[in-house]
Each structure stands twice: as structure tokens, then as C-alpha cells.
Scaffold this motif. Structure first.
Motif, short mmCIF file in Angstrom:
data_model
loop_
_atom_site.label_atom_id
_atom_site.label_comp_id
_atom_site.label_asym_id
_atom_site.label_seq_id
_atom_site.Cartn_x
_atom_site.Cartn_y
_atom_site.Cartn_z
N VAL A 227 0.77 -1.16 -0.05
CA VAL A 227 0.10 -0.04 0.05
C VAL A 227 0.93 1.23 0.11
O VAL A 227 0.10 2.28 -0.48
CB VAL A 227 -0.84 0.11 1.09
N GLY A 228 2.10 1.13 0.40
CA GLY A 228 2.96 2.36 0.54
C GLY A 228 2.56 3.20 1.86
O GLY A 228 2.74 4.59 2.04
N SER A 237 -4.56 -0.96 10.63
CA SER A 237 -5.58 -1.38 9.74
C SER A 237 -6.15 -2.59 9.84
O SER A 237 -7.13 -3.21 9.92
CB SER A 237 -5.21 -0.78 8.39
N LEU A 238 -5.05 -3.55 9.84
CA LEU A 238 -5.25 -5.02 10.06
C LEU A 238 -6.13 -5.52 11.14
O LEU A 238 -6.85 -6.33 11.26
CB LEU A 238 -4.08 -5.84 9.95
N VAL A 239 -5.61 -4.76 12.37
CA VAL A 239 -6.46 -5.07 13.74
C VAL A 239 -7.82 -4.49 13.62
O VAL A 239 -8.75 -5.13 14.10
CB VAL A 239 -5.68 -4.12 14.69
N GLN A 240 -8.08 -3.21 13.05
CA GLN A 240 -9.44 -2.95 12.71
C GLN A 240 -10.22 -3.86 11.86
O GLN A 240 -11.47 -3.94 12.17
CB GLN A 240 -9.40 -1.40 11.96
N GLY A 241 -9.65 -4.55 10.70
CA GLY A 241 -10.30 -5.54 9.95
C GLY A 241 -10.92 -6.65 10.86
O GLY A 241 -11.74 -7.31 10.56
N LEU A 264 -4.77 4.52 2.76
CA LEU A 264 -5.04 2.85 2.70
C LEU A 264 -6.43 2.72 2.47
O LEU A 264 -6.73 1.88 1.54
CB LEU A 264 -4.77 2.23 4.31
N GLU A 265 -7.40 3.58 3.08
CA GLU A 265 -8.72 3.42 2.70
C GLU A 265 -8.97 3.70 1.19
O GLU A 265 -9.87 2.83 0.54
CB GLU A 265 -9.80 4.33 3.49
N GLN A 266 -8.20 4.68 0.62
CA GLN A 266 -8.42 5.06 -0.57
C GLN A 266 -8.16 4.01 -1.71
O GLN A 266 -8.57 3.63 -2.47
CB GLN A 266 -7.63 6.30 -0.75
N TRP A 267 -6.89 3.14 -1.38
CA TRP A 267 -6.37 2.33 -1.93
C TRP A 267 -7.28 0.96 -1.96
O TRP A 267 -7.39 0.30 -3.17
CB TRP A 267 -4.91 1.48 -1.09
N LYS A 268 -7.78 0.90 -0.67
CA LYS A 268 -8.95 -0.53 -0.73
C LYS A 268 -9.94 -0.36 -1.61
O LYS A 268 -10.52 -1.17 -1.90
CB LYS A 268 -9.22 -0.56 0.77
N ALA A 269 -10.24 1.00 -2.00
CA ALA A 269 -11.53 1.32 -2.67
C ALA A 269 -11.32 1.19 -4.24
O ALA A 269 -12.13 1.21 -5.12
CB ALA A 269 -12.28 2.80 -2.52
N TRP A 277 -6.91 -6.98 0.57
CA TRP A 277 -6.76 -6.60 2.04
C TRP A 277 -7.58 -7.30 2.99
O TRP A 277 -7.18 -7.64 4.11
CB TRP A 277 -7.44 -5.25 2.45
N GLY A 278 -8.82 -8.00 2.45
CA GLY A 278 -9.52 -8.96 3.02
C GLY A 278 -8.71 -10.25 3.26
O GLY A 278 -8.44 -10.99 4.42
N LYS A 279 -7.86 -10.63 2.62
CA LYS A 279 -7.14 -11.96 2.68
C LYS A 279 -5.77 -11.51 3.78
O LYS A 279 -5.58 -12.50 4.35
CB LYS A 279 -6.34 -12.24 1.25
N TYR A 280 -5.39 -10.31 3.72
CA TYR A 280 -4.23 -9.82 4.77
C TYR A 280 -4.89 -9.98 6.06
O TYR A 280 -4.55 -10.52 7.07
CB TYR A 280 -4.01 -8.54 4.39
N VAL A 281 -6.07 -9.55 6.37
CA VAL A 281 -6.89 -9.47 7.54
C VAL A 281 -7.04 -10.92 8.05
O VAL A 281 -6.72 -11.11 9.18
CB VAL A 281 -8.36 -8.98 7.39
N LYS A 282 -7.50 -11.91 7.18
CA LYS A 282 -7.77 -13.22 7.35
C LYS A 282 -6.43 -13.85 7.74
O LYS A 282 -6.42 -14.61 8.73
CB LYS A 282 -8.32 -13.92 6.17
N ALA A 283 -5.32 -13.55 7.13
CA ALA A 283 -4.07 -14.17 7.36
C ALA A 283 -3.59 -13.65 8.77
O ALA A 283 -3.18 -14.41 9.43
CB ALA A 283 -3.06 -13.87 6.52
#
Length: 300
Positions: A227-228, A237-241, A264-269, A277-283
Motif C-alpha cells: 500500500v505504501g 488497519s489489520l487490527v481494525q479488520g 489505505l482506505e483509498q487504496w482499498k476502494a 486486504w481481506g486476505k491480509y486480515v484473514k491471514a
């Protein structure tokens, strides 16, 4: 349920240990975009009156109203206080201590000159008291202010059995739990499941300082690089997920944290990034469970 910790950030600004810088830092946080503030009626570690001063100053010069903010404070029992600097009389009962503490918080956090209009979005029991009987006395006293002067209740530094007892034996149910988020408690996996099942918002503190291994792990580093953004913001953000609202008490990265979270929110959109990002959160969820299992297995 309390209103969301922050519509934009889903994060609270923490005011512990800010001392004389409290007012300027809180105003800086509000101006940057933190619309949720966490404090406590515990002069030993918090300057609640300076939080209120910053809120009044911010509201007097901004387009926001009190209804746009989320102000959360705590009743701290004698065990967590400096006995020479208390918001209540030491010799009084727990119920009277709660009443005096809340009265002082309502005055400190007033949003205008009229203290009668003051209210608290969430009142948190800072820690369970030595016995469950004393804990419930404090909880019942806190409950007496709901819903007029206090809109919701929470508890901090709690175990799952104590949370379950309060839930089962109270009329006013907890809507917030605020705990350390770190390996020593297995990142509260079972407790967080209870919160999810019962509509309780889980707030984390020590999210960064308690997790140096998480900050340095490959998963967080990869997510941050893609994401940069900084590893710290990626971890937030992962914790928020995971359904967590972190407490962010930074004194030096207020604006940059908000800017990077927005980035990060703009990137997710964009495109299918939300799925990535959902895969990162699941991981991340799997990693915490794996590490918790390993720690428990090692302790046997």
C-alpha cells in the motif's frame, strides 16, 4: 451500542500520560480527524480537565458539534489512584466514589459553559475491583447515570469470566471492552468472540508497543509495502479488520497516521484491493491463533 468510535478512522485518540501537553495534543488530534477521545478521571495518569478544555476550544472554532464527537472516560477505583490526588473522598463508599467521579468528569468534559448540558458517551470501569461484589457495586452505581448523563458503559482490563458475570448480572450491559492487545493474553481471542457475539465493541491498547513481533512480521511488512504506508498504520488497519477499535496515543505522528489511514482506505476502494486486504486480515487472524496455540503449547 455506542456510536462508532470514529466514522472515518474507527480509532480513538488516547490521552494517558500527556500531562501538560494534553490540551494541545487533543486539539491537534481533533483537527486532524480523531473525533473519538479516550480519557479517565485518574489524575495520576490523565488530565481530564485539559481534554475538556481542548474539546471546547475545538468546538468553538469548527463546524462540528458535540454530537459529532465520542468522549469516553473512566471511573478508576482507589487501587489505581494517587491517594493524594483523587476525584472523590477516600472515606466514602464505592457508590459515592462513582457518583463524585462522574460528577467531576461531567464538569471536566462539558462542551460549553453550561455544565447541565454535559454528557459522557461511554463511562468505562477502569479495572475490576478486588471482589466481584465490589465490582458490581461500582457497575450498578455507574448504571444509575444511564441513559441521561452517560449513554453507555464499558469495562477495561477485564478477563472473560468477569465480563460474562457483569453481562449476566446487570440491567445495563457493557457495550465496550478496552484491553491490552498482546501475546500474554493470547490477543483476547475468546474474549473478543464473546464481544462479537454480544454486540460489544472491543478496543485495544498497547496495539503497537505490545506487539513488536507483529510489527516486524512478514505479513505486516508485505501489507505496508504493497500500500505504501508504515508498518504501524498497516498493523492498525489489520487490527481494525478484526473488528477492533484501537487506541492511538501518538504524540508525534497524529497527522501522518490520519493521512496514511486515509491513503489505505483509498487504496482499498480501488479495483479488487478490498479483496486483497481481506486476505491480509484473514491471514492476520490465522497468525494470531497460530501464535496463541504455540504459546499455550509451550507453556504446558
Amino acid at each position: 451500542m455506542p456510536k462508532p468510535a470514529n466514522i472515518t478512522l474507527k480509532m480513538l485518540y488516547g490521552t494517558a500520560w500527556k500531562k501538560e501537553r494534553t490540551a494541545s495534543l487533543v486539539q491537534q488530534a481533533l483537527q486532524a480527524g480523531f473525533l473519538a477521545i479516550d480519557t479517565a478521571a485518574q489524575p495520576k495518569h490523565y488530565q481530564e480537565h485539559l481534554v475538556g478544555s481542548a474539546v471546547r476550544s475545538f468546538l468553538s472554532t469548527s463546524k462540528f458539534t458535540r454530537q459529532d464527537l465520542y468522549l469516553q472516560t473512566k471511573f478508576t477505583s482507589i487501587n489505581g489512584q494517587d491517594r493524594n490526588n483523587l476525584p472523590y473522598e477516600l472515606s466514602t463508599s464505592i457508590t459515592e466514589q462513582v457518583e463524585a467521579s462522574v460528577a467531576s468528569s461531567l464538569h471536566n468534559l462539558r462542551h460549553n459553559k453550561n455544565s447541565e448540558e454535559s454528557y459522557i458517551d461511554c463511562l468505562v470501569l477502569h479495572s475490576p475491583l478486588p471482589s466481584i461484589k465490589q465490582t458490581m457495586e461500582a457497575w450498578d452505581a455507574m448504571s444509575s447515570f444511564v441513559p441521561s448523563k452517560v449513554h453507555s458503559l464499558g469495562i477495561s482490563n477485564t478477563s472473560l469470566p468477569i465480563l460474562q458475570h457483569i453481562w449476566s448480572n446487570s440491567t445495563v450491559k457493557p457495550t465496550v471492552v478496552q484491553n491490552r492487545f498482546y501475546a500474554a493474553t493470547g490477543w483476547d481471542i475468546a474474549l473478543r468472540e464473546f464481544c462479537t457475539d454480544n454486540g460489544i465493541e472491543y478496543q485495544s491498547f498497547w496495539t503497537l508497543t505490545g506487539n513488536p513481533d507483529l510489527l516486524d512480521c512478514q505479513l505486516v511488512q508485505m501489507a505496508a509495502e504493497q500500500v505504501g504506508v508504515s508498518a504501524e498504520v498497516a498493523l492498525y488497519s489489520l487490527v481494525q479488520g478484526l473488528g477492533i477499535a484501537p487506541i492511538n496515543g501518538t504524540t508525534s505522528h497524529i497527522e501522518s497516521d490520519v493521512a496514511e489511514l486515509s491513503k489505505l482506505e483509498q487504496w482499498k476502494a480501488q479495483g479488487r484491493n478490498i479483496e486483497t486486504w481481506g486476505k491480509y486480515v484473514k491471514a492476520m487472524d490465522g497468525l494470531l491463533k497460530q501464535w496463541t496455540y504455540s504459546l499455550e503449547h509451550r507453556a504446558r
